[in-house]
Design a protein around this motif. Structure first.
Motif, PDB file in Angstrom:
ATOM      1  N   ALA A  35       0.777  -1.178   0.070  1.00 10.87           N
ATOM      2  CA  ALA A  35      -0.120   0.011  -0.131  1.00 10.87           C
ATOM      3  C   ALA A  35       0.676   1.219   0.005  1.00 10.87           C
ATOM      4  O   ALA A  35       1.539   1.553   0.965  1.00 10.87           O
ATOM      5  CB  ALA A  35      -1.143  -0.097   1.330  1.00 10.87           C
ATOM      6  N   LYS A  37       0.193   4.442   0.100  1.00 14.07           N
ATOM      7  CA  LYS A  37      -0.119   5.416   0.772  1.00 14.07           C
ATOM      8  C   LYS A  37       0.658   5.254   2.214  1.00 14.07           C
ATOM      9  O   LYS A  37       0.969   6.180   2.948  1.00 14.07           O
ATOM     10  CB  LYS A  37      -1.568   5.299   1.236  1.00 14.07           C
ATOM     11  CG  LYS A  37      -1.791   4.206   2.174  1.00 14.07           C
ATOM     12  CD  LYS A  37      -3.424   4.120   2.399  1.00 14.07           C
ATOM     13  CE  LYS A  37      -4.210   3.756   1.028  1.00 14.07           C
ATOM     14  NZ  LYS A  37      -5.706   3.770   1.164  1.00 14.07           N
ATOM     15  N   MET A 160     -13.127  -4.886  -2.909  1.00 15.22           N
ATOM     16  CA  MET A 160     -12.056  -4.730  -1.855  1.00 15.22           C
ATOM     17  C   MET A 160     -12.745  -4.227  -0.517  1.00 15.22           C
ATOM     18  O   MET A 160     -13.629  -3.349  -0.523  1.00 15.22           O
ATOM     19  CB  MET A 160     -11.025  -3.387  -2.143  1.00 15.22           C
ATOM     20  CG  MET A 160     -10.043  -3.075  -1.462  1.00 15.22           C
ATOM     21  SD  MET A 160     -10.206  -1.786  -0.196  1.00 15.22           S
ATOM     22  CE  MET A 160      -9.928  -0.385  -1.237  1.00 15.22           C
ATOM     23  N   GLY A 197      -7.668  -5.562   1.877  1.00 18.58           N
ATOM     24  CA  GLY A 197      -7.130  -4.420   2.396  1.00 18.58           C
ATOM     25  C   GLY A 197      -5.881  -4.615   3.399  1.00 18.58           C
ATOM     26  O   GLY A 197      -5.191  -5.854   3.418  1.00 18.58           O
ATOM     27  N   GLY A 198      -5.480  -3.582   3.995  1.00 21.62           N
ATOM     28  CA  GLY A 198      -4.514  -3.558   4.936  1.00 21.62           C
ATOM     29  C   GLY A 198      -4.634  -3.646   6.185  1.00 21.62           C
ATOM     30  O   GLY A 198      -5.696  -3.986   6.696  1.00 21.62           O
ATOM     31  N   GLY A 199      -4.100  -3.060   7.224  1.00 18.35           N
ATOM     32  CA  GLY A 199      -4.373  -2.967   8.372  1.00 18.35           C
ATOM     33  C   GLY A 199      -4.186  -4.204   9.493  1.00 18.35           C
ATOM     34  O   GLY A 199      -4.649  -4.168  10.530  1.00 18.35           O
ATOM     35  N   GLU A 230      -3.410  -5.998   1.180  1.00 19.70           N
ATOM     36  CA  GLU A 230      -2.758  -4.888   1.036  1.00 19.70           C
ATOM     37  C   GLU A 230      -2.057  -4.199   2.185  1.00 19.70           C
ATOM     38  O   GLU A 230      -2.182  -3.249   2.663  1.00 19.70           O
ATOM     39  CB  GLU A 230      -3.864  -3.583   0.518  1.00 19.70           C
ATOM     40  CG  GLU A 230      -4.550  -4.103  -0.743  1.00 19.70           C
ATOM     41  CD  GLU A 230      -5.700  -3.204  -1.116  1.00 19.70           C
ATOM     42  OE1 GLU A 230      -5.820  -2.195  -0.292  1.00 19.70           O
ATOM     43  OE2 GLU A 230      -6.661  -3.455  -1.943  1.00 19.70           O
ATOM     44  N   PRO A 231      -1.020  -4.947   2.409  1.00 18.80           N
ATOM     45  CA  PRO A 231      -0.075  -4.463   3.534  1.00 18.80           C
ATOM     46  C   PRO A 231       0.624  -3.165   3.550  1.00 18.80           C
ATOM     47  O   PRO A 231       1.489  -3.141   2.450  1.00 18.80           O
ATOM     48  CB  PRO A 231       0.849  -5.930   4.049  1.00 18.80           C
ATOM     49  CG  PRO A 231       1.051  -6.462   2.618  1.00 18.80           C
ATOM     50  CD  PRO A 231      -0.441  -6.271   1.906  1.00 18.80           C
ATOM     51  N   GLY A 232       0.621  -2.268   4.453  1.00 23.83           N
ATOM     52  CA  GLY A 232       1.329  -1.026   4.339  1.00 23.83           C
ATOM     53  C   GLY A 232       2.246  -1.165   5.526  1.00 23.83           C
ATOM     54  O   GLY A 232       3.285  -1.508   5.481  1.00 23.83           O
ATOM     55  N   GLU A 233       1.801  -0.797   6.582  1.00 18.43           N
ATOM     56  CA  GLU A 233       2.527  -0.967   7.846  1.00 18.43           C
ATOM     57  C   GLU A 233       3.350  -2.283   8.071  1.00 18.43           C
ATOM     58  O   GLU A 233       4.464  -2.319   8.640  1.00 18.43           O
ATOM     59  CB  GLU A 233       1.702  -0.672   9.135  1.00 18.43           C
ATOM     60  CG  GLU A 233       2.307  -0.485  10.396  1.00 18.43           C
ATOM     61  CD  GLU A 233       3.128   0.905  10.522  1.00 18.43           C
ATOM     62  OE1 GLU A 233       2.836   1.838   9.816  1.00 18.43           O
ATOM     63  OE2 GLU A 233       4.566   0.604  10.750  1.00 18.43           O
ATOM     64  N   TYR A 324       3.451   5.788   6.979  1.00 14.03           N
ATOM     65  CA  TYR A 324       3.036   6.982   7.470  1.00 14.03           C
ATOM     66  C   TYR A 324       3.698   8.212   7.643  1.00 14.03           C
ATOM     67  O   TYR A 324       3.194   9.055   8.433  1.00 14.03           O
ATOM     68  CB  TYR A 324       1.571   6.920   8.226  1.00 14.03           C
ATOM     69  CG  TYR A 324       0.817   5.572   7.529  1.00 14.03           C
ATOM     70  CD1 TYR A 324      -0.043   6.160   6.673  1.00 14.03           C
ATOM     71  CD2 TYR A 324       0.676   4.473   8.013  1.00 14.03           C
ATOM     72  CE1 TYR A 324      -0.903   5.018   5.830  1.00 14.03           C
ATOM     73  CE2 TYR A 324      -0.146   3.624   7.471  1.00 14.03           C
ATOM     74  CZ  TYR A 324      -0.668   3.816   6.385  1.00 14.03           C
ATOM     75  OH  TYR A 324      -1.553   2.787   5.794  1.00 14.03           O
TER      76      TYR A 324
HETATM   77  C1  PLP Z   1      -7.755   0.745   1.243  1.00 10.56           C
HETATM   78  C2  PLP Z   1      -6.578   0.480   1.908  1.00 10.56           C
HETATM   79  N1  PLP Z   1      -5.540  -0.400   1.800  1.00 10.56           N
HETATM   80  C3  PLP Z   1      -4.473  -0.758   2.525  1.00 10.56           C
HETATM   81  C4  PLP Z   1      -4.221   0.065   3.553  1.00 10.56           C
HETATM   82  C5  PLP Z   1      -2.868   0.049   4.593  1.00 10.56           C
HETATM   83  O1  PLP Z   1      -3.190  -0.117   5.609  1.00 10.56           O
HETATM   84  P1  PLP Z   1      -1.808  -0.599   6.769  1.00 10.56           P
HETATM   85  O2  PLP Z   1      -0.820   0.478   6.395  1.00 10.56           O
HETATM   86  O3  PLP Z   1      -2.510  -0.380   7.992  1.00 10.56           O
HETATM   87  O4  PLP Z   1      -1.738  -1.819   6.321  1.00 10.56           O
HETATM   88  C6  PLP Z   1      -4.994   1.484   3.960  1.00 10.56           C
HETATM   89  C7  PLP Z   1      -4.720   2.320   5.041  1.00 10.56           C
HETATM   90  O5  PLP Z   1      -5.585   3.063   5.189  1.00 10.56           O
HETATM   91  C8  PLP Z   1      -6.207   1.451   2.957  1.00 10.56           C
HETATM   92  O6  PLP Z   1      -7.109   2.499   3.183  1.00 10.56           O
END
Ligand code: PLP
Length: 365
Positions: A35, A37, A160, A197-199, A230-233, A324
């Motif tokens: 992810a 973002k 999603m 998704g992520g989180g 969708e792993p970000g963190e 982030y």
């Molecule tokens: C649609 C979507 N995918 C993935 C993520 C990534 O989440 P994380 O960084 O907590 O894994 C987010 C975070 O807001 C999101 O909104």
């Protein structure tokens, strides 16, 4: 020695997360997309690419970066696309996920050549902070009414659903996935793919990765879908530090140090969520409040314990400075922008980006 402030990405620490992601993909059959973002420092994409399936995005800029710098599978998502950007978004993406039926229908023609999906909002989330809760009352993030979605099923092939937030509790994930199945099973049965998704903090030390993999595999089997995460963190957690130097010491009832960085400019997310930064090991008899150098009165990283007295010129490593963080850095107060450095697997250090007065000047006009 590299001049502070700088973000330091340690590839051997990043590797720990990457290996867990690769293992999860293998055991579960799920695909993992970074992810952007959360983390978009493309200098390490060459390294991450071998362990992940591609990227997902939240804007035209991110989908372009994912396509050009990461490659592999590129998902496009945005809360809302503008008419002037949709063609370019589609040109960079393998899949486009619309946030609403309104956007799906508006851009039906432009997106007809690629795989399409829709974001669903299950109305449950693991978030305890409304600012980050996709299931908050009146949320704009995704469609929730099965009856409204059914008539547009011929336009899309998947969904999603992002409703986890810093969730390190597998049982909670499992329970919420059950609720998603209960609510959306008529739609899931018609889907070819589902991104969850992520989180989900599945790269954490105590996370039951095998149970997680088994649950994802079962979900994929029950509905006949390709699962995406969708792993970000989770991709970059604990891989990066912000290296700073003490510039001044004060005593105002507490021992304070001022460092050559700013939480507002360089770790903004902590300020938004009212969290302290982390220093490791945070042990010892000398307690200091570590403060930033911007004019904001509350520009404070936190209070930490150090093994010895701090003096001007000493360096401090602020932990966990990837997610982030670098994506949100800004020029508030014109504070010197941290450089970006990488520690290679062999231990050698390399500065990959430095920022100058020109970058500051060019950020405005
Ligand atoms: C649609 C979507 N995918 C993935 C993520 C990534 O989440 P994380 O960084 O907590 O894994 C987010 C975070 O807001 C999101 O909104």
């Amino acid at each position: 020695m590299i001049q502070t402030p700088y973000y330091l990405i340690d590839k051997s620490k990043l590797l720990r997360n990457m290996e867990k992601i690769a293992l999860l993909r293998e055991r579960s059959g799920a695909k993992a997309l970074l992810a952007l973002k959360c983390f978009a420092t493309w200098g390490v994409f060459d390294f991450m690419r071998d362990y992940m399936d591609g990227t997902t995005s939240s804007s035209l800029n991110e989908v372009r970066l994912g396509h050009e710098r990461f490659g592999k599978e590129t998902h496009a998502y945005s809360v809302a696309y503008a008419d002037y950007e949709i063609d370019e978004v589609v040109s960079h993406a393998d899949k486009i996920i619309f946030n609403s039926i309104g956007q799906l229908q508006r851009f039906e023609k432009q997106s007809a050549g690629i795989i399409r999906g829709l974001r669903l909002n299950p109305g449950v989330s693991s978030s305890t902070f409304d600012l980050a809760d996709p299931a908050r009352p009146f949320s704009r993030l995704g469609e929730w009414d099965v009856k409204q979605v059914e008539p547009v099923m011929d336009l899309i092939s998947g969904f999603m659903i992002h409703n986890n937030c810093e969730n390190g509790d597998f049982d909670l994930f499992d329970t919420m996935l059950g609720q998603i199945e209960e609510k959306f099973s008529p739609l899931l049965k018609k889907a070819e793919w589902v991104s969850l998704g992520g989180g989900i903090h599945f790269t954490g030390d105590a996370y039951p990765l095998e149970r997680f993999a088994e649950r994802l595999k079962r979900f994929a089997g029950d509905y006949g879908v390709q699962v995406y995460l969708e792993p970000g963190e989770a991709s970059i957690t604990r891989s990066t530090t912000l290296e700073v130097t003490v510039l001044d010491k004060l005593y105002n009832g507490k021992d304070l140090v001022v460092v050559d960085s700013s939480i507002e400019a360089h770790m903004l997310d902590l300020l938004i969520y009212r969290e302290n930064a982390k220093v490791s090991p945070n042990q010892g008899p000398h307690r200091y409040m570590v403060c930033g150098k911007s004019c904001l009165a509350g520009d404070i990283f936190g209070e930490f314990d150090f093994p010895s007295e701090l003096n001007v010129g000493d360096r401090i490593s602020i932990q966990d400075a990837a997610g982030y963080t670098m994506v949100k850095k800004n020029w508030f107060n014109g504070v010197k922008m941290p450089a970006i450095a990488i520690r290679e697997l062999d231990g050698s250090l390399r500065t990959v980006r430095e920022f100058s007065y020109t970058d500051y000047e060019q950020s405005l006009s």
